[in-house]
Design an enzyme around this catalytic site. Structure first.
Site, PDB file in Angstrom:
ATOM      1  N   GLU A 205       0.828  -1.212   0.000  1.00 56.63           N
ATOM      2  CA  GLU A 205       0.000   0.000   0.000  1.00 56.63           C
ATOM      3  C   GLU A 205       0.862   1.261   0.000  1.00 56.63           C
ATOM      4  O   GLU A 205       0.531   2.250  -0.669  1.00 56.63           O
ATOM      5  CB  GLU A 205      -0.955  -0.011   1.197  1.00 56.63           C
TER       6      GLU A 205
ATOM      7  N   GLU B  35      -1.002  -2.724  -9.954  1.00 56.37           N
ATOM      8  CA  GLU B  35      -0.889  -3.737  -8.900  1.00 56.37           C
ATOM      9  C   GLU B  35       0.437  -4.482  -8.984  1.00 56.37           C
ATOM     10  O   GLU B  35       1.080  -4.742  -7.961  1.00 56.37           O
ATOM     11  CB  GLU B  35      -2.064  -4.714  -8.978  1.00 56.37           C
TER      12      GLU B  35
END
Length: 285
Positions: A132, A202
C-alpha cells in the site's frame, strides 16, 4: 510528473465519457450539463474523494495508543520508503483487505480491515502495508481514488438514464433506446477505464512493496491467504460500492459475469509467481 499526466488524461477521458452520456440522454443541453457536472466532479474528486471513500467504509483513524503494533509497523515501513507518515485507519470488517488513498504522499492514508489483521502473520502484514505504501510512493493513490469516485458517478447517471430517460433540445422525451444503451454501456466504459490503469499498477505496487519490506515471499503468502479467505467472506461495504474495488489489494467482489470479465486486478497466481521469482533471485526489476 508522469503521474500528473496520467491523472490529467484520466480526468479528460472521464469528462469526455460524461459528455457523451449527457448527449445521449439530453442532446446538446445534456452535453452542457454533463460538462459542468464533470468539471464539478473533477474538483470534488481531487480534494475530497479520499474522505468520501474512507467514510463509505466507516474507517476509523487509529494512532499509537489505539493500535500500537499496527501503527508502529506502518511508521517503520514509511520511514524505510522515505515517505511522510500517512494517516492510519481500521475498518471493522471480517473480509481481509487493505487499501491506500489520498491525493499525494503528504496527504495519504492507509486502511486495513480487522479481518486482515486476524488472518495474516506480522511478516505478511508488513508485506501488505508495504504494498500500500508503494502505491503512495508511486503516486497511484490520486488516480485510483478519482477513478473510484467518478466510476460511481457514471453508474448513478446510467441508472438515472435507465429509469427516467431524458429530454431532447425541444423538451420532448428522448429515444428510450438511448437510455437503455447508456445504462448498459456506461458502466462497461467505466470498468474499461479502471482496468486500463489498475492491473499494471498492482504489479508495480507488488514489486515496490517487496523492495520496501525486503521480503517478497511474505507478500506472496499474504496474497495467497487473502485470496483464499476472502472467497468465503463477503465484504459488504465493497459490494455496496463496487467502483472502489480497484483500490483494494485484492478484488473484494464476489459477483460473476461482468465483474469477473472486467476485473481490475491481475490474476493472484501470476502476482504470487512474480513475487516468488523475486524471492528466488533477489532481483526486483
Amino acid at each position: 510528473m508522469f503521474n500528473w499526466v496520467k491523472t490529467a488524461m484520466l480526468m479528460a477521458a472521464i469528462t469526455a465519457l460524461f459528455i457523451v452520456i449527457g448527449g445521449m440522454i439530453g442532446g446538446s443541453r445534456g452535453m452542457t450539463i454533463a460538462l459542468l457536472f464533470a468539471l464539478g466532479m473533477n474538483f470534488f474528486s481531487y480534494w475530497f474523494s479520499d474522505k468520501m471513500v474512507l467514510r463509505m467504509y466507516n474507517a476509523q483513524e487509529v494512532d499509537e495508543n489505539t493500535a500500537p503494533q499496527f501503527y508502529r509497523m506502518v511508521r517503520e515501513l514509511a520511514t524505510r520508503a522515505n515517505l511522510p507518515m500517512p494517516r492510519v485507519y481500521l475498518i471493522n470488517e471480517d473480509a481481509p483487505n487493505a487499501f491506500a488513498t489520498g491525493r499525494n504522499p503528504e496527504h495519504a492514508a492507509v486502511a486495513a480491515t480487522t479481518g486482515i489483521l486476524r488472518v495474516l502473520s506480522e511478516r505478511e502484514m508488513r508485506g501488505v502495508m508495504a504494498h500500500e505504501l508503494a502505491h503512495v510512493k508511486h503516486r497511484d493513490i490520486l488516480i485510483s481514488t478519482i477513478t473510484a469516485t467518478m466510476a460511481g458517478a457514471i453508474s448513478a447517471i446510467a441508472n438515472f438514464a435507465m429509469f427516467f430517460g431524458g429530454r431532447d433540445e425541444n423538451g420532448r422525451p428522448a429515444n428510450p433506446i438511448a437510455g437503455i444503451a447508456v445504462a448498459l454501456l456506461a458502466p462497461i466504459a467505466g470498468a474499461l477505464i479502471q482496468m486500463a490503469i489498475s492491473r499494471a499498477r498492482e504489479f508495480e505496487a507488488d514489486r515496490g512493496g517487496a523492495q520496501i519490506s525486503g521480503d517478497p515471499q511474505s507478500l506472496a503468502t499474504a496474497l495467497d491467504k487473502i485470496h483464499r479467505y476472502a472467497a468465503g467472506i463477503p465484504f459488504q461495504a465493497a459490494e455496496q460500492h463496487p467502483a472502489t474495488a480497484q483500490m483494494m489489494i485484492m478484488n473484494p467482489l464476489h459477483g460473476g459475469g461482468l465483474q469477473n470479465l472486467f476485473s481490475t486486478h491481475p490474476a493472484t497466481e501470476e502476482r504470487i509467481a512474480r513475487l516468488m521469482e523475486m524471492a528466488r533471485t533477489g532481483r526486483f526489476d
